[in-house]
Design an enzyme around this catalytic site. Structure first.
Site, PDB file in Angstrom:
ATOM      1  N   ASP A 132      -0.343   5.618   8.053  1.00  0.00           N
ATOM      2  CA  ASP A 132      -1.652   6.048   8.576  1.00  0.00           C
ATOM      3  C   ASP A 132      -1.532   6.846   9.885  1.00  0.00           C
ATOM      4  O   ASP A 132      -2.194   6.510  10.892  1.00  0.00           O
ATOM      5  CB  ASP A 132      -2.552   4.818   8.852  1.00  0.00           C
ATOM      6  CG  ASP A 132      -2.690   3.894   7.659  1.00  0.00           C
ATOM      7  OD1 ASP A 132      -2.675   4.372   6.529  1.00  0.00           O
ATOM      8  OD2 ASP A 132      -2.834   2.669   7.883  1.00  0.00           O
ATOM      9  N   GLU A 166     -11.466   6.258   1.539  1.00  0.00           N
ATOM     10  CA  GLU A 166     -11.086   5.787   2.885  1.00  0.00           C
ATOM     11  C   GLU A 166     -10.334   6.897   3.621  1.00  0.00           C
ATOM     12  O   GLU A 166     -10.087   7.981   3.092  1.00  0.00           O
ATOM     13  CB  GLU A 166     -10.209   4.534   2.809  1.00  0.00           C
ATOM     14  CG  GLU A 166      -8.859   4.775   2.146  1.00  0.00           C
ATOM     15  CD  GLU A 166      -8.018   3.517   1.985  1.00  0.00           C
ATOM     16  OE1 GLU A 166      -8.436   2.429   2.388  1.00  0.00           O
ATOM     17  OE2 GLU A 166      -6.911   3.639   1.418  1.00  0.00           O
TER      18      GLU A 166
HETATM   19  O1  FUB Z   1      -3.030   0.670   6.489  1.00  0.00           O
HETATM   20  C1  FUB Z   1      -4.080  -0.136   5.999  1.00  0.00           C
HETATM   21  C2  FUB Z   1      -5.056   0.698   5.235  1.00  0.00           C
HETATM   22  O2  FUB Z   1      -4.406   1.339   4.147  1.00  0.00           O
HETATM   23  C3  FUB Z   1      -5.653   1.843   6.011  1.00  0.00           C
HETATM   24  O3  FUB Z   1      -6.614   1.450   6.949  1.00  0.00           O
HETATM   25  C4  FUB Z   1      -6.137   2.666   4.892  1.00  0.00           C
HETATM   26  O4  FUB Z   1      -6.548   3.954   5.222  1.00  0.00           O
HETATM   27  C5  FUB Z   1      -4.945   2.634   3.959  1.00  0.00           C
HETATM   28  O5  FUB Z   1      -3.974   3.575   4.328  1.00  0.00           O
END
Ligand code: FUB
Length: 338
Positions: free
Chosen positions: A32, A238
């Site tokens: 991320d 997301e």
């Molecule tokens: O790293 C945890 C979660 O997985 C992140 O917040 C999301 O965007 C996904 O990458």
């Protein structure tokens, strides 16, 4: 003649190598990446993935991160250097677990680090920690930012104003909100209903609170209609990122179940945004999360995949590759399997 041919081959290899992705750090698992240039240095603010015994994949419990590091580098062609720990779970009074994807903004001489975590009731909130130094250490506020929820904060500075974007489905809990009201009882959306949307709000001048209630960010199809919940190749899941290119605002995000990075464009930070297409096809691993940054007049995609852990979705490694636009400002799609 021979020398000329050899020179051409070498030059071609150089060009090719520039366009291939490369791993940025292989000693620990990070994911991320939120990438920013501060004081002429490139800083990466990632999640710090760890081995865990938690197997609650449906709720993302296996992403069980407990601290944040910052990495730095002078140019995207270099390996990144770990600058060390900047914040630990036990130093965040309100947080119980799962330090997920963060972002950071600089205002004046201060650095504001925004991060999601589950509170003691198992609800994701977005917290803030501050520092005078981009490499920390950061000091967490006592409470999460009032009015925030879900995951994946991204802060955009635009014309002196700062906007926070956020949201993520499933493990990220966005489906538990309608009009900013929480309930675990909202029904699942039908595939022809409008998809859930990422949220955004203007930040207060002190960067510590929302100056307005979070608003939906409209993502429209080519006919000006909101994307539908069943449109899994295009609708938001997301990992939102916003950048500006040639006076347009580019909103990019992950489609979750179809594992793509895609984008939409608009004329102002609030949108609406019109869907444009794919940035990156699926990588190895379930999640895909990125940032897009201009460095020395070139554009780069920072992201992660799970190749180095043999495909474990919660053990990811940071990557970078150059990103190019065509003459109409469309991002040229890339292959996530590279
Ligand atoms: O790293 C945890 C979660 O997985 C992140 O917040 C999301 O965007 C996904 O990458």
């Amino acid at each position: 003649m021979m020398r000329k041919a050899l020179a051409l081959v070498l030059f071609g290899q150089f060009l090719f190598a520039q366009e291939k992705p490369q791993y940025l750090f292989e000693e620990l698992y990070f994911a991320d990446p939120s990438v920013h240039v501060f004081n002429k240095k490139i800083y990466i603010y990632p999640s710090h993935d760890i081995q865990t015994e938690v197997t609650d994949a449906a709720n993302g419990g296996h992403f069980n991160m407990k601290d944040y590091h910052v990495l730095s580098l002078e140019s995207p062609s270099q390996k990144a250097k770990d600058e060390g720990l900047i914040l630990k779970l036990e130093d965040v009074p309100w947080a119980e677990k799962q330090l997920w994807a963060p972002d950071i903004a600089k205002k004046g001489k201060n650095y504001y680090f925004y991060f999601p975590a589950k509170d003691k009731n198992g609800i994701f909130r977005i917290g803030l920690a501050t520092s005078k130094n981009p490499a920390g250490p950061f000091k967490a506020e006592k409470e999460p930012i009032k009015g925030t929820y879900s995951i994946d904060p991204k802060v955009l500075e635009d014309n002196g104003k700062y906007y926070i974007y956020f949201g993520g489905l499933k493990g990220g809990q966005l489906q538990q909100y309608r009009d900013n009201v929480h309930s675990e009882k909202y029904p699942n959306l039908g595939k022809d209903e409008n998809a859930l949307l990422p949220k955004m709000a203007l930040l207060k001048n002190n960067m510590k609170g929302l100056a307005e209630a979070p608003k939906d960010i409209m993502i429209l199809d080519e006919n000006g209609k909101l994307l539908k919940a069943g449109d899994q190749h295009r609708r938001f899941f997301e990992g939102v990122w916003v950048h500006k290119y040639q006076n347009k605002y580019y909103l990019s995000y992950s489609t979750g179940e179809t594992h793509k990075l895609v984008y939409a464009t608009g004329d102002n930070p609030y949108g609406p945004f019109t869907f444009q297409g794919e940035i990156l096809s699926p990588v190895v691993g379930w999640t895909t999360h990125h940032s897009i940054v201009e460095i020395d007049k070139k554009w780069y995609l920072f992201y992660h995949d799970s190749k180095l852990s043999g495909g474990k979705s919660y053990l990811r490694s940071l990557k970078v590759r150059e990103l190019k636009y065509d003459e109409n400002g469309k991002i040229i799609p890339m292959n996530g399997q590279d």
